[in-house]
Design a protein around this motif. Structure first.
Motif, PDB file in Angstrom:
ATOM      1  N   THR A 152       0.842  -1.199   0.000  1.00  0.00           N
ATOM      2  CA  THR A 152       0.000   0.000   0.000  1.00  0.00           C
ATOM      3  C   THR A 152       0.873   1.244   0.000  1.00  0.00           C
ATOM      4  OG1 THR A 152      -1.729  -1.137   1.262  1.00  0.00           O
ATOM      5  CG2 THR A 152      -1.804   1.268   1.238  1.00  0.00           C
ATOM      6  N   SER A 153       0.575   2.175  -0.865  1.00  0.00           N
ATOM      7  CA  SER A 153       1.371   3.399  -0.943  1.00  0.00           C
ATOM      8  C   SER A 153       1.105   4.312   0.241  1.00  0.00           C
ATOM      9  CB  SER A 153       1.069   4.161  -2.227  1.00  0.00           C
ATOM     10  OG  SER A 153       1.782   5.387  -2.248  1.00  0.00           O
ATOM     11  N   ARG A 154       2.174   4.796   0.856  1.00  0.00           N
ATOM     12  CA  ARG A 154       2.088   5.789   1.925  1.00  0.00           C
ATOM     13  C   ARG A 154       2.569   7.148   1.437  1.00  0.00           C
ATOM     14  NH1 ARG A 154      -1.558   4.562   5.673  1.00  0.00           N
ATOM     15  NH2 ARG A 154      -1.253   2.456   6.550  1.00  0.00           N
ATOM     16  N   GLY A 155       2.793   7.234   0.153  1.00  0.00           N
ATOM     17  CA  GLY A 155       3.142   8.520  -0.441  1.00  0.00           C
ATOM     18  C   GLY A 155       4.595   8.901  -0.294  1.00  0.00           C
ATOM     19  N   GLN A 156       4.866  10.163  -0.471  1.00  0.00           N
ATOM     20  CA  GLN A 156       6.231  10.687  -0.433  1.00  0.00           C
ATOM     21  C   GLN A 156       6.653  10.985   0.998  1.00  0.00           C
ATOM     22  OE1 GLN A 156       6.824  14.179  -2.863  1.00  0.00           O
ATOM     23  NE2 GLN A 156       8.744  14.710  -1.839  1.00  0.00           N
ATOM     24  N   ILE A 157       7.863  10.619   1.352  1.00  0.00           N
ATOM     25  CA  ILE A 157       8.437  11.000   2.637  1.00  0.00           C
ATOM     26  C   ILE A 157       9.332  12.203   2.394  1.00  0.00           C
ATOM     27  CG2 ILE A 157      10.327   9.303   2.402  1.00  0.00           C
ATOM     28  CD1 ILE A 157      10.248   9.103   5.508  1.00  0.00           C
ATOM     29  N   ARG A 158       9.135  13.295   3.174  1.00  0.00           N
ATOM     30  CA  ARG A 158       9.842  14.539   2.868  1.00  0.00           C
ATOM     31  C   ARG A 158       9.823  15.513   4.028  1.00  0.00           C
ATOM     32  NH1 ARG A 158       5.228  17.077  -1.222  1.00  0.00           N
ATOM     33  NH2 ARG A 158       3.447  16.539   0.090  1.00  0.00           N
ATOM     34  N   ASP A 159      10.727  16.454   3.958  1.00  0.00           N
ATOM     35  CA  ASP A 159      10.702  17.643   4.795  1.00  0.00           C
ATOM     36  C   ASP A 159       9.877  18.659   4.004  1.00  0.00           C
ATOM     37  OD1 ASP A 159      11.106  20.028   6.102  1.00  0.00           O
ATOM     38  OD2 ASP A 159      13.283  19.801   6.286  1.00  0.00           O
ATOM     39  N   THR A 160       8.672  18.958   4.452  1.00  0.00           N
ATOM     40  CA  THR A 160       7.776  19.830   3.675  1.00  0.00           C
ATOM     41  C   THR A 160       8.328  21.234   3.499  1.00  0.00           C
ATOM     42  OG1 THR A 160       6.543  20.356   5.707  1.00  0.00           O
ATOM     43  CG2 THR A 160       5.716  18.546   4.343  1.00  0.00           C
ATOM     44  N   PRO A 181       6.896   5.614   9.848  1.00  0.00           N
ATOM     45  CA  PRO A 181       7.719   5.137   8.737  1.00  0.00           C
ATOM     46  C   PRO A 181       7.594   5.945   7.454  1.00  0.00           C
ATOM     47  CG  PRO A 181       6.738   3.281   9.889  1.00  0.00           C
ATOM     48  CD  PRO A 181       6.098   4.512  10.455  1.00  0.00           C
ATOM     49  N   TRP A 182       6.607   6.842   7.376  1.00  0.00           N
ATOM     50  CA  TRP A 182       6.453   7.658   6.159  1.00  0.00           C
ATOM     51  C   TRP A 182       6.367   9.160   6.443  1.00  0.00           C
ATOM     52  CZ3 TRP A 182       2.828   4.358   8.227  1.00  0.00           C
ATOM     53  CH2 TRP A 182       1.656   4.925   8.708  1.00  0.00           C
ATOM     54  N   GLU A 183       6.654   9.567   7.694  1.00  0.00           N
ATOM     55  CA  GLU A 183       6.581  10.989   8.053  1.00  0.00           C
ATOM     56  C   GLU A 183       7.818  11.404   8.843  1.00  0.00           C
ATOM     57  OE1 GLU A 183       2.079  12.060   9.140  1.00  0.00           O
ATOM     58  OE2 GLU A 183       2.801  10.246  10.166  1.00  0.00           O
ATOM     59  N   LEU A 184       8.267  12.628   8.584  1.00  0.00           N
ATOM     60  CA  LEU A 184       9.388  13.206   9.333  1.00  0.00           C
ATOM     61  C   LEU A 184       8.834  14.188  10.354  1.00  0.00           C
ATOM     62  CD1 LEU A 184      11.874  13.888   6.390  1.00  0.00           C
ATOM     63  CD2 LEU A 184      11.637  11.816   7.803  1.00  0.00           C
ATOM     64  N   VAL A 185       9.477  14.229  11.509  1.00  0.00           N
ATOM     65  CA  VAL A 185       8.997  15.115  12.567  1.00  0.00           C
ATOM     66  C   VAL A 185       9.955  16.265  12.842  1.00  0.00           C
ATOM     67  CG1 VAL A 185      10.045  13.896  14.511  1.00  0.00           C
ATOM     68  CG2 VAL A 185       7.856  15.084  14.826  1.00  0.00           C
ATOM     69  N   SER A 186      11.147  16.205  12.303  1.00  0.00           N
ATOM     70  CA  SER A 186      12.119  17.281  12.504  1.00  0.00           C
ATOM     71  C   SER A 186      12.562  17.834  11.160  1.00  0.00           C
ATOM     72  CB  SER A 186      13.351  16.765  13.263  1.00  0.00           C
ATOM     73  OG  SER A 186      14.168  15.962  12.426  1.00  0.00           O
ATOM     74  N   PRO A 187      13.063  19.064  11.134  1.00  0.00           N
ATOM     75  CA  PRO A 187      13.625  19.599   9.879  1.00  0.00           C
ATOM     76  C   PRO A 187      14.863  18.802   9.495  1.00  0.00           C
ATOM     77  CG  PRO A 187      13.199  21.347  11.473  1.00  0.00           C
ATOM     78  CD  PRO A 187      13.088  20.060  12.224  1.00  0.00           C
ATOM     79  N   ARG A 188      15.170  18.775   8.233  1.00  0.00           N
ATOM     80  CA  ARG A 188      16.356  18.068   7.786  1.00  0.00           C
ATOM     81  C   ARG A 188      17.611  18.821   8.209  1.00  0.00           C
ATOM     82  NH1 ARG A 188      17.314  19.145   1.309  1.00  0.00           N
ATOM     83  NH2 ARG A 188      17.681  21.380   1.470  1.00  0.00           N
ATOM     84  N   VAL A 189      18.687  18.059   8.405  1.00  0.00           N
ATOM     85  CA  VAL A 189      19.987  18.622   8.771  1.00  0.00           C
ATOM     86  C   VAL A 189      21.028  18.079   7.799  1.00  0.00           C
ATOM     87  CG1 VAL A 189      21.793  18.751  10.531  1.00  0.00           C
ATOM     88  CG2 VAL A 189      19.377  18.785  11.215  1.00  0.00           C
ATOM     89  N   GLU A 190      21.818  18.943   7.220  1.00  0.00           N
ATOM     90  CA  GLU A 190      22.890  18.501   6.322  1.00  0.00           C
ATOM     91  C   GLU A 190      24.039  17.946   7.144  1.00  0.00           C
ATOM     92  OE1 GLU A 190      26.326  20.583   3.681  1.00  0.00           O
ATOM     93  OE2 GLU A 190      24.293  21.344   3.310  1.00  0.00           O
TER      94      GLU A 190
END
Length: 340
Positions: free
Chosen positions: A137-145, A187-196
Motif C-alpha cells: 500500500t502506498s504511503r506517499g512521499q516522505i519529505r521535509d515539507t 515510517p512515512w513521516e518526518l517530525v524534525s527539519p532536515r539537517v545537512e
C-alpha cells in the motif's frame, strides 16, 4: 565379467570419483558477480531468509534466498508496478526494505517524468510476514515539507530508541548532492527539519555528489555511515565513510566525522570499475560481516544495467572502524559466508 566390461567399469568409477572430488573442491565457494545486472543492491535478513532488491528502473522486484551465494538461483518476484502517471511513475531507483513496527516498509526513489529533476523518495507498506507476498500500500512521499527538493537513496537508521531517515538531496540552490538526516514520526513521516551532515569536499568526491548512505555498526555498537561519492557515470565512483561520535546527537552536523580517504575504489585488474551503492548483512551464523555493492566489469560503462552486484567479507580495525579492502576479482573463487 569380460575384460572390456571390467575396464569400462573401472573408468566409470574413476570418472565418478574425480567428478565427486571436483564437486567437493568447489563446495563452499562462489564467484562474483552474483548476477549479470543489479545496480544499487540492497539486502536484509529476516527469520533466516535474505531478501534482495536492486534498481530495475521500471518496477520493484524481490529475490528471496537462504544463502546469498545462491542469489542467482532465487526466483525474481515482481511486487509492485508503478502507475502509468503520477509523481512516482518513472525512474524507479534504489529500493530498500525495512522492518518497522512489525510491518514491512519499502523506500524507493522515483519521478513523474524521464527527467531526474523531480525525483523524490516514496514509501510502500506491507503487513505480510514475507515481503515477497501480501499487498503493498502506498504511503506517499516522505519529505521535509519545508525543503521539498530532489531527494533520493533514502535509508532508515535506528539509534537510541528513535528512527531517523537519511537521504541524498539538493539544497534548493544548486545541484550538489548532499546527505541529510531527519527524525521520523512514522515510517512515512518526518517530525524534525532536515539537517545537512555531509557534502562533497575532497578530490575523490568530485562531480558534486554524496549519495547512497548506508549504516553499519561494529560489535560495540559504534555507528558508521558508508556512502557513494563522485558520479556513477565515471569510473571514479567510490565509497566514503563517516563515523558518528559516540554518545552525540545524530541531528547535529558536528556529530559526524568524514574520513578524508575513500574506503572502496576501482580495481581495474580485478574487473571492478566504479564500485558503489552498497549494503551490509551478516552471515547466516551471525559471525561475519559482509558488504554487497555494485560495480562495472569494464571501463566507461557508466550508470547503466551493466552494473552488477558483488559481495565480500569485511574486517575491522583495532579502533573499531571497518576494513572494506579492495574489490575482489571477478570469476575467482571466494569462500562462502560462514553458516551456509
Amino acid at each position: 565379467m569380460k575384460g572390456s566390461q571390467l575396464l569400462s567399469l573401472i573408468c566409470l568409477l574413476l570418472v565418478s570419483s574425480v567428478g565427486s572430488a571436483m564437486k567437493a573442491d568447489t563446495t563452499g565457494i562462489f564467484t562474483n558477480p552474483l548476477l549479470g545486472s543489479g545496480p544499487d543492491p540492497w539486502v536484509i535478513r529476516h527469520k533466516g531468509m535474505y531478501y534482495y532488491m536492486h534498481t530495475t528502473g521500471h518496477h520493484l522486484v524481490i529475490r528471496k534466498t537462504g544463502k546469498m551465494s545462491d542469489l542467482s538461483r532465487a526466483k525474481e518476484v515482481v511486487i509492485w508496478t508503478p502507475p502509468a502517471k503520477g509523481p512516482d511513475a518513472r525512474d524507479i531507483w534504489a529500493p530498500e526494505l525495512h522492518r518497522l513496527n512489525n510491518k514491512w516498509y519499502l523506500y524507493y526513489s522515483a519521478g513523474s517524468s524521464d527527467s531526474i529533476h523531480p525525483q523524490h523518495t516514496f514509501v510502500l507498506e506491507n503487513s505480510a510476514a514475507d515481503p515477497a507476498t501480501g499487498t503493498w500500500t502506498s504511503r506517499g512521499q516522505i519529505r521535509d515539507t519545508a525543503a521539498d527538493f530532489f531527494a533520493i537513496d533514502g535509508t532508515v537508521f535506528r539509534y537510541q530508541g528513535k528512527n531517523y531517515f537519511i537521504w541524498s538531496g539538493h539544497n534548493g540552490k544548486d545541484v550538489v548532492q548532499r546527505l541529510y538526516i531527519a527524525r521520523m514520526k512514522s515510517p512515512w513521516e518526518l517530525v524534525s527539519p532536515r539537517v545537512e551532515i555531509a557534502a562533497p569536499q575532497y578530490p575523490w568526491e568530485h562531480n558534486g555528489i554524496n549519495e547512497g548512505p548506508e549504516m553499519l555498526r561494529n560489535a560495540k555498537g559504534d555507528v558508521f555511515l558508508v556512502f557513494s561519492a563522485s558520479g556513477c557515470w565515471t569510473d571514479n565512483y567510490a565509497l566514503g565513510i563517516m563515523r558518528l561520535r559516540h554518545g552525540t546527537d545524530p541531528l547535529q552536523a558536528g556529530s559526524w566525522v568524514k574520513s578524508p580517504e575513500p574506503v572502496l575504489t576501482s580495481k581495474p585488474e580485478n574487473g571492478a570499475y566504479a564500485p558503489g551503492h552498497n549494503g551490509f548483512f551478516k552471515s547466516p551464523d551471525g559471525k561475519e560481516d559482509w558488504i554487497i555493492y555494485h560495480a562495472n566489469s569494464k571501463a566507461a560503462q557508466g550508470c547503466g544495467p551493466q552494473r552488477n552486484p558483488r559481495m565480500q567479507r569485511i574486517g575491522w580495525n583495532t579502533d573499531g572502524s571497518p576494513v572494506l579492502g579492495e574489490p575482489v576479482k571477478i570469476n575467482t573463487p571466494v569462500k562462502k559466508p560462514s553458516g551456509e
